[in-house]
Design a protein around this motif. Structure first.
Motif, PDB file in Angstrom:
ATOM      1  N   ASP A 192       0.960  -1.130  -0.024  1.00  0.00           N
ATOM      2  CA  ASP A 192      -0.177  -0.026  -0.071  1.00  0.00           C
ATOM      3  C   ASP A 192       0.914   1.165  -0.100  1.00  0.00           C
ATOM      4  OD1 ASP A 192       0.801  -0.116   2.563  1.00  0.00           O
ATOM      5  OD2 ASP A 192      -0.881   0.032   3.679  1.00  0.00           O
ATOM      6  N   LEU A 193       2.148   1.210   0.291  1.00  0.00           N
ATOM      7  CA  LEU A 193       2.917   2.208   0.296  1.00  0.00           C
ATOM      8  C   LEU A 193       4.269   1.954  -0.489  1.00  0.00           C
ATOM      9  CD1 LEU A 193       3.609   5.212   1.171  1.00  0.00           C
ATOM     10  CD2 LEU A 193       4.850   4.159   2.999  1.00  0.00           C
ATOM     11  N   VAL A 194       4.894   2.550  -1.650  1.00  0.00           N
ATOM     12  CA  VAL A 194       6.120   2.420  -2.106  1.00  0.00           C
ATOM     13  C   VAL A 194       7.057   3.614  -1.921  1.00  0.00           C
ATOM     14  CG1 VAL A 194       7.096   1.810  -4.417  1.00  0.00           C
ATOM     15  CG2 VAL A 194       4.886   1.105  -3.980  1.00  0.00           C
ATOM     16  N   PHE A 195       8.123   3.350  -1.157  1.00  0.00           N
ATOM     17  CA  PHE A 195       9.070   4.378  -1.060  1.00  0.00           C
ATOM     18  C   PHE A 195      10.342   4.055  -1.899  1.00  0.00           C
ATOM     19  CE2 PHE A 195      12.043   6.108   2.437  1.00  0.00           C
ATOM     20  CZ  PHE A 195      12.124   7.285   1.945  1.00  0.00           C
ATOM     21  N   VAL A 196      10.532   4.990  -2.915  1.00  0.00           N
ATOM     22  CA  VAL A 196      11.532   4.734  -3.703  1.00  0.00           C
ATOM     23  C   VAL A 196      12.872   5.662  -3.442  1.00  0.00           C
ATOM     24  CG1 VAL A 196      12.235   5.170  -6.238  1.00  0.00           C
ATOM     25  CG2 VAL A 196       9.955   4.555  -5.577  1.00  0.00           C
ATOM     26  N   VAL A 197      14.007   4.977  -3.157  1.00  0.00           N
ATOM     27  CA  VAL A 197      15.120   5.982  -2.481  1.00  0.00           C
ATOM     28  C   VAL A 197      16.253   5.955  -3.460  1.00  0.00           C
ATOM     29  CG1 VAL A 197      16.476   6.129  -0.484  1.00  0.00           C
ATOM     30  CG2 VAL A 197      14.366   5.043  -0.369  1.00  0.00           C
ATOM     31  N   GLY A 198      16.501   7.025  -3.976  1.00  0.00           N
ATOM     32  CA  GLY A 198      17.724   7.198  -4.785  1.00  0.00           C
ATOM     33  C   GLY A 198      17.720   6.561  -6.042  1.00  0.00           C
ATOM     34  N   ALA A 199      16.524   6.165  -6.591  1.00  0.00           N
ATOM     35  CA  ALA A 199      16.608   5.403  -7.885  1.00  0.00           C
ATOM     36  C   ALA A 199      16.239   6.427  -9.013  1.00  0.00           C
ATOM     37  CB  ALA A 199      15.634   4.292  -7.648  1.00  0.00           C
ATOM     38  N   HIS A 200      16.940   6.291 -10.120  1.00  0.00           N
ATOM     39  CA  HIS A 200      16.378   6.954 -11.452  1.00  0.00           C
ATOM     40  C   HIS A 200      15.124   6.229 -12.064  1.00  0.00           C
ATOM     41  CE1 HIS A 200      16.530   9.252 -15.073  1.00  0.00           C
ATOM     42  NE2 HIS A 200      16.989   8.123 -15.810  1.00  0.00           N
ATOM     43  N   ALA A 201      13.968   6.625 -11.468  1.00  0.00           N
ATOM     44  CA  ALA A 201      12.792   5.833 -12.241  1.00  0.00           C
ATOM     45  C   ALA A 201      12.965   4.154 -12.021  1.00  0.00           C
ATOM     46  CB  ALA A 201      12.522   5.932 -13.530  1.00  0.00           C
ATOM     47  N   PHE A 202      12.759   3.451 -12.892  1.00  0.00           N
ATOM     48  CA  PHE A 202      12.835   1.986 -12.996  1.00  0.00           C
ATOM     49  C   PHE A 202      13.541   1.526 -14.068  1.00  0.00           C
ATOM     50  CE2 PHE A 202       9.074   2.683 -10.261  1.00  0.00           C
ATOM     51  CZ  PHE A 202       9.487   2.014  -8.844  1.00  0.00           C
ATOM     52  N   ASN A 203      14.268   2.380 -14.862  1.00  0.00           N
ATOM     53  CA  ASN A 203      15.270   1.815 -16.057  1.00  0.00           C
ATOM     54  C   ASN A 203      14.347   0.822 -16.940  1.00  0.00           C
ATOM     55  OD1 ASN A 203      17.263   3.709 -15.107  1.00  0.00           O
ATOM     56  ND2 ASN A 203      17.763   2.129 -13.282  1.00  0.00           N
ATOM     57  N   PRO A 204      13.138   1.151 -17.418  1.00  0.00           N
ATOM     58  CA  PRO A 204      12.704  -0.022 -18.100  1.00  0.00           C
ATOM     59  C   PRO A 204      13.435  -0.451 -19.466  1.00  0.00           C
ATOM     60  CG  PRO A 204      11.347   1.949 -18.515  1.00  0.00           C
ATOM     61  CD  PRO A 204      12.203   2.142 -17.344  1.00  0.00           C
ATOM     62  N   HIS A 205      13.616  -1.594 -19.394  1.00  0.00           N
ATOM     63  CA  HIS A 205      14.393  -2.141 -20.894  1.00  0.00           C
ATOM     64  C   HIS A 205      13.543  -2.341 -22.266  1.00  0.00           C
ATOM     65  CE1 HIS A 205      17.692  -4.899 -22.629  1.00  0.00           C
ATOM     66  NE2 HIS A 205      17.795  -3.889 -23.114  1.00  0.00           N
ATOM     67  N   HIS A 206      12.252  -2.878 -21.838  1.00  0.00           N
ATOM     68  CA  HIS A 206      11.476  -3.270 -23.065  1.00  0.00           C
ATOM     69  C   HIS A 206      10.122  -2.544 -22.466  1.00  0.00           C
ATOM     70  CE1 HIS A 206      14.353  -6.001 -24.341  1.00  0.00           C
ATOM     71  NE2 HIS A 206      14.279  -6.831 -23.185  1.00  0.00           N
ATOM     72  N   TYR A 207       9.529  -2.032 -23.553  1.00  0.00           N
ATOM     73  CA  TYR A 207       8.304  -1.299 -23.495  1.00  0.00           C
ATOM     74  C   TYR A 207       7.039  -2.307 -23.136  1.00  0.00           C
ATOM     75  CZ  TYR A 207       3.952   0.995 -24.325  1.00  0.00           C
ATOM     76  OH  TYR A 207       2.384   1.520 -24.352  1.00  0.00           O
ATOM     77  N   THR A 208       6.308  -1.815 -22.029  1.00  0.00           N
ATOM     78  CA  THR A 208       5.129  -2.382 -21.749  1.00  0.00           C
ATOM     79  C   THR A 208       3.950  -1.134 -21.290  1.00  0.00           C
ATOM     80  OG1 THR A 208       5.526  -2.838 -19.271  1.00  0.00           O
ATOM     81  CG2 THR A 208       5.744  -4.765 -20.830  1.00  0.00           C
ATOM     82  N   PRO A 209       2.809  -1.537 -21.613  1.00  0.00           N
ATOM     83  CA  PRO A 209       2.011  -0.332 -21.396  1.00  0.00           C
ATOM     84  C   PRO A 209       1.479  -0.063 -19.829  1.00  0.00           C
ATOM     85  CG  PRO A 209       0.786  -2.060 -22.257  1.00  0.00           C
ATOM     86  CD  PRO A 209       2.156  -2.438 -22.472  1.00  0.00           C
ATOM     87  N   THR A 210       1.823  -0.931 -19.061  1.00  0.00           N
ATOM     88  CA  THR A 210       1.471  -0.947 -17.796  1.00  0.00           C
ATOM     89  C   THR A 210       2.495  -0.054 -17.053  1.00  0.00           C
ATOM     90  OG1 THR A 210       0.878  -3.490 -17.784  1.00  0.00           O
ATOM     91  CG2 THR A 210       1.099  -2.234 -15.635  1.00  0.00           C
ATOM     92  N   PRO A 211       1.977   0.915 -16.302  1.00  0.00           N
ATOM     93  CA  PRO A 211       2.874   1.750 -15.208  1.00  0.00           C
ATOM     94  C   PRO A 211       3.618   0.742 -14.199  1.00  0.00           C
ATOM     95  CG  PRO A 211       0.550   2.053 -14.669  1.00  0.00           C
ATOM     96  CD  PRO A 211       0.441   1.008 -15.926  1.00  0.00           C
TER      97      PRO A 211
END
Length: 546
Positions: free
Chosen positions: A264-283
């Protein structure tokens, strides 16, 4: 003070002890001045790709900004792949490219070009130095910019005649910049953490860069949060053996969303987004989850997904303050930790069992091979990893706990690993092991010249499958079952497996090819205590045919 003397004065005051370079005519004034500055070592490389990679590894090992000297347009172009990697991995680096003499630039002399234009897409900032009195000021700006969040490489174009000028220039004093402190809004973030029933933390490489692993461990324990590494992480940002550690997120947004679903809570610490390698339409963030994002770069929070609280400040002090604000306010943290431990411990057991079941004669199963490698590693090693598919498998069987034990580049520019390993070894006294794919090795072979000439103590492990396996895997995932014929074009390196022991011999590096996995474990255990380099050519099976 002459311009060239000011240059060396700035380098010395900025903590530069080594210059990584491959010289040409435009660098001759600089090389000549090195004779009178013996305290600064020139590390010669035979290709700019390995030169920049060495500087990258050295900067990360020492925690200091690296200094690189490249030669006009051609040398800069050869080094661009390394600069792209350094930019993506946030490695602080000041790079000079020698420009042709200004007095004949109008004649379009050989090797001249628009150095600033050539570099702009690959570096954080550029400077075109045209006046001797500007050089010391610009150098100070470059070193400051290289370390300011987001850190990265900065380029200076310097004409060769400018360094040879007999002109007095002023040397500005070095400025002392206070580190970033606790982010504003930390109290609101603490309230969200306290109210969360199932929090999760995404540990980014900013944690490792700021030496904040211990602080993040304390926070995770205080709230009982599951912790994932960011996809394709470059460093140890959370201990692999910790009961709250859930592994690395995959570099695909849909898979990230799936892994984070239920929290229910996502804490993103010091990350440049999620660096997706392949495209998917899902966030990447599941619907309904609240998000806190902390980063020293003000452009990062909210950049790729909406956040409920965006924190801009130092990772280390902000995480420490959050821990103070939440400690003792969540009654069931021990139960949370135990539930997570039971869930994740099975993952390590299953990977170990799968690897042991795959042991056999060469060519080895890649999971079994990395398992045998892990068994031979010493306690205090540093792994430089550029192995693509085998690197992912290694992270399944190897629990890295100590900060600064992993060096990787999320930049993805191949050929970085050999040079980065040599640079890492030049900056640390810990044993250095480079896990390399055979394709990556082919891109960066020139770095073996430094290892052989200077007997740099690196154990190079080449996972030799004779193909671009990751591309075959990806292609199969995109093909429908009816078209998966097992036929691929342009994805095999050779019909017969390359012999990397011969390449190592050419560069003066001892090499061996193991005949069984027990021998592989023993080779690594001995090599990592050796005073010189060794290349281990490891035959592994390729992509399964259909």
């Amino acid at each position: 003070m002459k311009p060239i003397d000011a240059l060396f004065a700035v380098l010395r005051e900025e903590g530069v002890r080594k210059v990584f370079g491959n010289p040409g005519t435009t660098e001759l004034p600089f090389l000549d001045a090195l004779v009178d500055n013996p305290d600064i070592e020139y590390v010669l490389g035979v290709h700019e790709g390995s030169v920049v990679a060495m500087a990258d590894g050295y900067a990360r090992a020492t925690g200091r900004t690296a200094f690189v000297s490249l030669h006009v347009a051609a040398g800069l172009a050869n080094g661009l792949i390394g600069l792209l990697n350094a930019s993506r991995s946030r490695t602080p680096m000041v790079v000079t490219a020698g420009q042709q003499d200004r007095r004949h630039l109008l004649e379009d002399p050989m090797l001249s070009g628009d150095l600033v234009g050539l570099a702009q897409a690959a570096v954080k900032q550029t400077f075109d130095v045209q006046h001797a009195h500007d050089l010391p000021v610009v150098l100070r700006r470059a070193f400051a910019a290289a370390t300011r969040a987001p850190a990265g490489p900065v380029l200076l174009s310097i004409p060769m005649d400018l360094l040879a000028e007999d002109t007095d220039v002023d040397l500005p004093a070095r400025s002392v910049i206070a580190p970033l402190g606790v982010a504003g809004g930390v109290e609101l973030a603490a309230e969200l953490l306290v109210s969360a029933q199932r929090p999760v933390i995404v540990a980014g490489d900013g944690v490792g860069r700021e030496k904040a692993v211990a602080e993040l461990v304390a926070l995770a324990e205080a709230v009982g949060a599951t912790v994932f590494h960011q996809p394709m992480h470059d460093a140890v940002d959370f201990p692999g053996s910790h009961p709250l550690y859930a592994g690395s997120l995959p570099p695909v947004n849909a898979a990230v969303n799936n892994a984070l679903t239920g929290y229910d809570l996502v804490f993103v610490v010091g990350a440049h987004a999620f660096n997706p390698h392949h495209y998917t339409p899902t966030p990447p963030i599941p619907a309904g989850a609240k998000v806190i994002q902390l980063d020293p770069d003000a452009a990062e929070p909210g950049r790729n997904f909406p956040v409920d609280v965006g924190l801009v400040g130092g990772v280390k002090p902000t995480v420490a303050r959050l821990t103070e604000l939440v400690t003792g306010r969540i009654p069931d943290t021990s139960a949370r930790v135990e539930a997570v431990r039971e869930r994740h411990e099975n993952r390590w057991v299953e990977a170990d069992q799968a690897a042991r079941a795959a042991y056999g004669p060469p060519p080895f199963d890649p999971l079994a091979a990395v398992h045998a490698i892990a068994a031979g590693l010493p306690n205090d090693f540093v792994m430089v990893e550029e192995a693509i598919t085998s690197g992912v498998l290694m992270r399944r069987v190897l629990r890295l706990d100590r900060p600064d034990s992993l060096v990787h580049t999320v930049g993805g520019g191949l050929g970085w690993g050999i040079g980065a390993a040599v640079g890492t070894a030049l900056g640390t006294t810990r044993p250095v092991v480079a896990l390399l794919g055979d394709g990556c090795t082919m891109f960066g072979l020139q770095g073996l010249w430094n290892a052989g000439r200077d007997q740099v103590p690196v154990t190079f492990l080449v996972m030799n499958n004779g193909e671009y396996r990751t591309l075959k895997d990806t292609l199969d995932n995109h093909r429908s079952r009816s078209t998966q014929t097992g036929t691929y074009h342009g994805l095999d390196l050779t019909d017969t497996r390359l012999d990397f022991t011969k390449a190592a011999d050419f560069f003066g590096v001892p090499a061996v090819r193991p005949t069984d996995l027990a021998a592989l474990t023993e080779i690594i255990a001995k090599a990592t205590h050796s005073p010189g380099p060794l290349l281990v050519d490891i035959p592994v099976t390729g992509h399964p045919s259909h």
